[in-house]
Design a protein around this motif. Sequence first.
Motif, short mmCIF file in Angstrom:
data_model
loop_
_atom_site.label_atom_id
_atom_site.label_comp_id
_atom_site.label_asym_id
_atom_site.label_seq_id
_atom_site.Cartn_x
_atom_site.Cartn_y
_atom_site.Cartn_z
N PRO A 167 55.17 1.60 74.09
CA PRO A 167 55.05 1.76 75.55
C PRO A 167 53.66 2.17 76.05
O PRO A 167 53.15 1.55 76.99
CB PRO A 167 56.10 2.82 75.89
N PRO A 168 53.00 3.18 75.43
CA PRO A 168 51.67 3.52 75.95
C PRO A 168 50.68 2.36 75.89
O PRO A 168 49.95 2.12 76.85
CB PRO A 168 51.21 4.67 75.04
N ILE A 169 50.70 1.63 74.77
CA ILE A 169 49.78 0.51 74.63
C ILE A 169 50.10 -0.58 75.66
O ILE A 169 49.23 -1.09 76.36
CB ILE A 169 49.87 -0.10 73.20
N LEU A 170 51.37 -0.90 75.76
CA LEU A 170 51.79 -1.95 76.69
C LEU A 170 51.45 -1.56 78.12
O LEU A 170 50.93 -2.36 78.89
CB LEU A 170 53.30 -2.18 76.57
N TYR A 171 51.70 -0.30 78.47
CA TYR A 171 51.45 0.14 79.84
C TYR A 171 49.98 0.13 80.20
O TYR A 171 49.62 -0.14 81.34
CB TYR A 171 52.03 1.55 80.05
N LEU A 172 49.11 0.45 79.22
CA LEU A 172 47.68 0.38 79.50
C LEU A 172 47.31 -1.02 79.98
O LEU A 172 46.48 -1.20 80.87
CB LEU A 172 46.87 0.75 78.26
N GLY A 173 47.94 -2.03 79.36
CA GLY A 173 47.68 -3.40 79.79
C GLY A 173 48.40 -3.74 81.07
O GLY A 173 47.84 -4.29 82.01
N TYR A 174 49.67 -3.38 81.09
CA TYR A 174 50.55 -3.77 82.17
C TYR A 174 50.12 -3.13 83.49
O TYR A 174 50.02 -3.78 84.52
CB TYR A 174 51.95 -3.28 81.80
N VAL A 175 49.88 -1.83 83.45
CA VAL A 175 49.51 -1.10 84.65
C VAL A 175 48.02 -1.23 84.92
O VAL A 175 47.56 -1.10 86.05
CB VAL A 175 49.93 0.39 84.53
N GLY A 176 47.26 -1.54 83.87
CA GLY A 176 45.83 -1.77 84.04
C GLY A 176 45.56 -2.87 85.06
O GLY A 176 44.53 -2.86 85.74
N THR A 177 46.50 -3.80 85.21
CA THR A 177 46.29 -4.90 86.16
C THR A 177 46.24 -4.39 87.60
O THR A 177 45.75 -5.09 88.48
CB THR A 177 47.42 -5.94 86.06
N SER A 178 46.72 -3.16 87.83
CA SER A 178 46.72 -2.64 89.21
C SER A 178 45.31 -2.51 89.76
O SER A 178 45.06 -2.80 90.94
CB SER A 178 47.42 -1.29 89.25
N ILE A 179 44.38 -2.10 88.91
CA ILE A 179 43.01 -1.90 89.39
C ILE A 179 42.36 -3.25 89.72
O ILE A 179 41.54 -3.36 90.63
CB ILE A 179 42.15 -1.06 88.39
N ILE A 180 42.78 -4.29 89.00
CA ILE A 180 42.26 -5.64 89.30
C ILE A 180 42.71 -6.05 90.70
O ILE A 180 41.96 -6.60 91.50
CB ILE A 180 42.77 -6.65 88.25
N PHE A 188 49.13 -8.74 89.29
CA PHE A 188 49.75 -7.44 89.53
C PHE A 188 51.16 -7.60 90.10
O PHE A 188 52.07 -6.83 89.75
CB PHE A 188 48.89 -6.58 90.45
N ALA A 189 51.34 -8.60 90.95
CA ALA A 189 52.68 -8.84 91.49
C ALA A 189 53.67 -9.08 90.35
O ALA A 189 54.80 -8.60 90.38
CB ALA A 189 52.65 -10.03 92.44
N LEU A 190 53.22 -9.81 89.31
CA LEU A 190 54.10 -10.08 88.18
C LEU A 190 54.43 -8.80 87.41
O LEU A 190 55.53 -8.63 86.91
CB LEU A 190 53.47 -11.11 87.24
N SER A 191 53.43 -7.90 87.33
CA SER A 191 53.70 -6.61 86.70
C SER A 191 54.79 -5.87 87.47
O SER A 191 55.68 -5.26 86.89
CB SER A 191 52.45 -5.73 86.71
N MET A 192 54.70 -5.95 88.80
CA MET A 192 55.68 -5.27 89.64
C MET A 192 57.06 -5.94 89.51
O MET A 192 58.08 -5.25 89.44
CB MET A 192 55.24 -5.29 91.10
N VAL A 193 57.05 -7.28 89.49
CA VAL A 193 58.32 -8.00 89.31
C VAL A 193 58.96 -7.55 88.01
O VAL A 193 60.16 -7.27 87.94
CB VAL A 193 58.09 -9.53 89.29
N GLY A 194 58.13 -7.43 86.96
CA GLY A 194 58.64 -7.00 85.67
C GLY A 194 59.23 -5.61 85.74
O GLY A 194 60.34 -5.36 85.24
N ILE A 249 61.70 -0.52 94.48
CA ILE A 249 60.58 -1.28 93.90
C ILE A 249 60.43 -2.63 94.58
O ILE A 249 59.33 -3.08 94.87
CB ILE A 249 60.76 -1.50 92.38
N LEU A 250 61.57 -3.27 94.85
CA LEU A 250 61.53 -4.59 95.47
C LEU A 250 60.88 -4.52 96.85
O LEU A 250 60.02 -5.34 97.19
CB LEU A 250 62.95 -5.15 95.56
N THR A 251 61.28 -3.52 97.65
CA THR A 251 60.70 -3.36 98.98
C THR A 251 59.20 -3.10 98.86
O THR A 251 58.39 -3.71 99.58
CB THR A 251 61.35 -2.16 99.71
N PHE A 252 58.85 -2.21 97.96
CA PHE A 252 57.44 -1.85 97.75
C PHE A 252 56.63 -3.08 97.34
O PHE A 252 55.53 -3.32 97.85
CB PHE A 252 57.37 -0.75 96.69
#
Lengths: 628, 134
Positions: free
Chosen positions: A174-187, A284-290, A315-318
């Motif tokens: 999870p930590p490794i995956l999240y660094l990638g997954y949530v990292g897309t937010s800054i992009i 990032f939208a795909l990260s949120m969908v996930g 989450i869906l509303t957000f």
Amino acid sequence: MIISQLGHYSLIFGLLTSILIFFNSSIQIKKNDAIISDKTTGLIGFQFFFVFISFISLIYSFLISDFSNETVYNNSHTTKPLFYKITGTWGNHEGSLLLWLLVLTGVLLGFIFKSKNEPKKYRLLTTIFHQIIVIGFFVFVLKTSNPFNEIFPVQTEGLGLNPILQDPALGIHPPILYLGYVGTSIIFSAALASMMSNYVNKIWAKNIKFWILFSWIFLTGGILLGSIWAYYELGWGGFWFWDPVENVSLMPWLSLTALLHCIVTLEKRELLKKWTIVLCIITFALSMVGTFLVRSGILNSVHTFANDPSRGIYILTFLLVLILLSFVIFIIFENKSFTQKSEIFIFSKETAVLINNWFILYFLSVVLIGTIYPIFLDVILDEQISVGPPFYNKLILPFLVPFVIFMSIGPSMKWIKTNFRIGIKSLLVIIFTLILSFITVYYIGEKNILILLLFIGFIYLLLKSLDQLRQKTKNFAQIFSHIGFSLLLISILLNSFLSKEIIKNIQVGESFFLKNEKIIFKKIAIEKEKNYESIIGFFEILDEKNKTINLQPEIRIYNEPDMATSEASIKTSLFKDRFITINIIKDQNFFNVRYQHKPFMIWVWISTLIIMLGGLFAIFRKNKEVNI
Amino acid sequence: MTRMFLKSKKLLIIKILIIFVLITINFKNFAISSTYSEEQTINITKNLRCLICQGQTIHESNSDFAESMKKYIKSELEDGKTNEEIFSSLVKKYGQWIVYDPGISRNTLLLWSLPLLLFLIGGAIIVKKIFRKI
């Protein structure tokens, strides 16, 4: 108890800092200072610090088994080993969202430090957009998923962690995956900010590339760890099943890969501006969908351990708000921000990138539609269907052939215009490819034309990429990733055609054969560990050269919660894995034994590492003029 | 001259697309054969969902349900039933949920065609982008 409360208050302080940062940055934009004030930077640092304290508090609560905390009570147990007490922190809904928040605030801090030489307005806008996401998640955590809820009366023992999550690879997954997954937010934040501050240009592309590579490398690593875990823990020797939870990690990965190629085009040629921004938003939208799909519990899968509609709706509303926001900004700034002079010639690297994006987006649409279509069908028509491997194979495999062929040719294209010459060397590569492919297909005994075409494509990509190593101006990042990708596809294909397996119900002392190998069930032993009891089967394998290999699969019966798991025993060699699992058959002396040959498994992992290595090369390559 | 060239290029792209669609259609038919073997059982059970498990196929699972399904499929194959007959009888009994291949029906028409449609649209956009100036 006190530490748990500290964590809770720290979260609230974090939320308050968000609001401060938001207003502080908005005021500063109008001022004429050349740089952003230390106050803002300090606040961003504090925000991360608050979340960090909160995170450490939760880990501490898990460590001391503080059962006054609901999350700890639901997911831990005093007899659990230290390592799994720690990893249990993010092995549940609330804790994993806290981890999400930690990464979310962490990447902003990283961005602020790394972007020191970039325009003030752009940095402030990025901060503002990022705070919108941060606030959204703070509220989400505090309102629907607070990891610091107390229970009364205080329990003396917890409910324990799901045994299949008690595993080293899944501990750090999870930590490794999240660094990638949530990292897309800054992009995402940076893309919106660059649009608003009229900064979508070469320099922006060059700087944001770091964050794209950062997310991409960690996401690749996270997916790799998840697959390795599935391979040995789920007990049937598969590593990818097109399960929705796997798909949601693959979707941002595909989108990031497309973006990675796009951003280089923007960096070198100032082209594809609009498309790059759209891809940043999509990723990032795909990260949120996930996050929505996994956290809402809407999916039927092994990974879903949360089930609460209020979370899903939030989450869906957000997500919809964020998409709407980016859409509005895109429409307003579309004409201001994107002036494009240069045209694209057909035989150029630009075209190659476009074709790359075309196919990757197609694969993405297959995965996305395959994942969410069944949900819509269920909601609208109340009909349940399963979309599994056959769907993905049929829609993806045929398209992989042209994709890898373009992928082989693309890197030798030049920016702006390429003059084609077919030399003897390229002919040799083609002939060599054909020979190798025919031999491979003959060897595995497959008569299907598509399989032949796939091998031709994959081997051509491998040889072409190896050939590029001889070029004068070579780009190790691209070459390594492409070599890794071709090796990955070849190993997966070989693995799926050459895997052999046999399932037998036998007693101790009996034996059976797979091809020329004899598998002997020697004995069983019972061992008691702190958190489980284990039944170990001792097996001896005599291979064709009469060498013995010992394998010891286990059945573990965990105490908390009371659950049995089957632990595979695997002997890895360069060309094949020998894989064995056992299961108890109810009320009988027999054991259900599953023995498998999994060829080229180690190459699936190695090639993914090579792909990641390519990404690392790209990060550490400083200011040198090279092509994609 | 360029016109001619363009036209043939476009034709070529269309031809390539047609070929791939044909291959896609052919691809799903290849796994079917009539003689019964161990591999065929595995082929079938790999495409069936274990209804009482979470995200596992019948082939992977050791649950009672999966074990009895494996036996049932073996006996059906011994009786000379084809893969398709077995699948359709299972769908009748348990619903479309049990098979991992969604198949083409009124309900899944969009599922299959939407990605392909997007692929065509994407191609059209790229062609337009490259040939816009000429």
